[in-house]
Scaffold this active site. Structure first.
Site, PDB file in Angstrom:
ATOM      1  CE1 TYR A 166      -4.367  -0.967  -0.351  1.00  0.00           C
ATOM      2  CE2 TYR A 166      -3.447  -2.910   0.712  1.00  0.00           C
ATOM      3  CZ  TYR A 166      -4.454  -2.302  -0.018  1.00  0.00           C
ATOM      4  OH  TYR A 166      -5.546  -3.023  -0.428  1.00  0.00           O
ATOM      5  CG  ASP A 204      -6.514   7.190  -8.153  1.00  0.00           C
ATOM      6  OD1 ASP A 204      -7.414   8.055  -8.178  1.00  0.00           O
ATOM      7  OD2 ASP A 204      -6.419   6.298  -9.023  1.00  0.00           O
ATOM      8  CG  HIS A 235     -13.963   0.247  -2.908  1.00  0.00           C
ATOM      9  ND1 HIS A 235     -13.805  -0.418  -4.097  1.00  0.00           N
ATOM     10  CD2 HIS A 235     -15.179  -0.140  -2.440  1.00  0.00           C
ATOM     11  CE1 HIS A 235     -14.879  -1.169  -4.340  1.00  0.00           C
ATOM     12  NE2 HIS A 235     -15.728  -1.004  -3.353  1.00  0.00           N
ATOM     13  CB  CYS A 283      -5.233   2.771  14.925  1.00  0.00           C
ATOM     14  SG  CYS A 283      -4.806   1.415  16.050  1.00  0.00           S
ATOM     15  CB  CYS A 293      -2.070   3.487  16.783  1.00  0.00           C
ATOM     16  SG  CYS A 293      -3.292   4.591  17.468  1.00  0.00           S
ATOM     17  N   GLY A 325     -14.590   2.252 -16.843  1.00  0.00           N
ATOM     18  CA  GLY A 325     -13.395   1.540 -16.407  1.00  0.00           C
ATOM     19  C   GLY A 325     -13.574   0.698 -15.175  1.00  0.00           C
ATOM     20  CB  THR A 326     -15.863  -0.418 -12.900  1.00  0.00           C
ATOM     21  OG1 THR A 326     -15.994  -1.426 -11.885  1.00  0.00           O
ATOM     22  CG2 THR A 326     -17.228  -0.089 -13.468  1.00  0.00           C
ATOM     23  N   PRO A 356     -12.871  -0.695 -22.672  1.00  0.00           N
ATOM     24  CG  PRO A 356     -10.548  -0.878 -22.378  1.00  0.00           C
ATOM     25  CD  PRO A 356     -11.784  -0.287 -21.765  1.00  0.00           C
ATOM     26  CB  ALA A 399     -11.156   6.461 -19.382  1.00  0.00           C
TER      27      ALA A 399
END
Ligand code: APR
Length: 252
Positions: free
Chosen positions: A67, A104, A119, A127, A153, A193-194, A220, A237
């Site tokens: 991540y 993002d 999401h 934490c 934390c 785009g999903t 696409p 896109a």
């Protein structure tokens, strides 16, 4: 390009628009989708297997490192003409709600005002024990990735986790409720785009169609949402969306 013209007409005539996006809208900015093979340190892993509470419990350094690598990538990349076209839709159609599954901030960078993040976000770590907020790092990560122990934390000493929704976790209540409400109220929903495979997010276009909206899809590849979409615009896109916006609101 009759479909683009049909889509443009529906879009320009809509009172309320929902734009629903997935990883595909960020692909042309250089952010891999969840269906792309991983590279570097992560190449032996499957993105979907890393994005689970179990993976974090089993190997926190691997998952936190992944991540942090994604956060670092997200800081380097820039919005593409697809994100810019979405912001342009918001300017032309003021009752537009942008709902994204992406973690993002490329919609914000492109000028979208308040996208709903279903999401979560790469920039809101918290934490894992007490849920208290943690400070996101600004540090760049090596391109090939690295294992990294999660910070502790400041309140309770528990491990810090990414502020994203993992497979098997509930979506945040308020964003989900706002998204469902917008889907029930819109005239046009643009799904971009999903893969339409991950629930409950994938229900958003289905709900919109059920409540009478015209669903327009930009992708696409074929997806299960082909069935739901009244208009399918095959393509990426960054190519399709600017053409759609120009056809909907021709420059004077
Ligand atoms: N333009 C438009 N669509 C594209 C492009 C592009 N340039 N490139 C790829 N796509 C499409 C693919 O054809 C695919 O249908 O984007 C989709 C990406 O699918 P996923 O990787 O499954 O992304 P998404 O649908 O956002 O995933 C949903 O799954 O892993 C979880 O939480 C994660 O939010 C994510 C959720």
């Amino acid at each position: 390009m009759v479909d683009v013209r049909d889509a443009a007409k529906a879009l320009a005539g809509a009172g309320r628009v929902v734009v629903f996006t997935g990883a595909g809208i960020s692909a042309e900015s250089g952010v891999p989708t969840f269906r792309d093979a991983l590279t570097g340190l992560w190449e032996r892993f499957d993105a979907q297997a890393l994005a689970t509470p179990q993976a974090f419990e089993d190997d926190p350094d691997l998952v936190w490192g992944w991540y942090e690598w994604r956060r670092s990538l997200a800081l380097r990349v820039r919005p593409n003409p697809g994100h810019e076209a979405v912001a342009a839709i918001e300017r032309h159609a003021p009752h537009t709600v942008v709902i994204t599954q992406n973690v993002d901030d490329l919609h914000e960078q492109a000028g979208s005002t308040a996208p709903i993040h279903l999401h979560g976000s790469l920039f809101t770590p918290r934490c894992a024990a007490c849920s208290g907020p943690a400070e996101p790092s600004r540090q760049p990560e090596p391109e090939e990735g690295r294992r990294l122990a999660p910070p502790r934390c400041g309140h309770c000493g528990g491990p810090v986790r990414p502020g994203v929704v993992w497979f098997g976790e509930a979506l945040p209540v308020e964003p989900l409720e706002s998204a469902v409400q917008a889907a029930t109220e819109c005239d046009v929903l643009l799904t971009i785009g999903t893969s339409g495979l991950v629930y409950p997010a994938a229900d958003i276009p289905v709900v919109a169609a059920r409540f009478g909206a015209t669903v327009i899809q930009v992708n696409p590849q074929p997806t299960p949402l082909d069935e739901v979409a009244a208009i399918n615009l095959p393509g990426t896109a960054a190519t399709v969306l600017p053409a759609l916006v120009e056809a909907a609101w021709p420059p004077s």
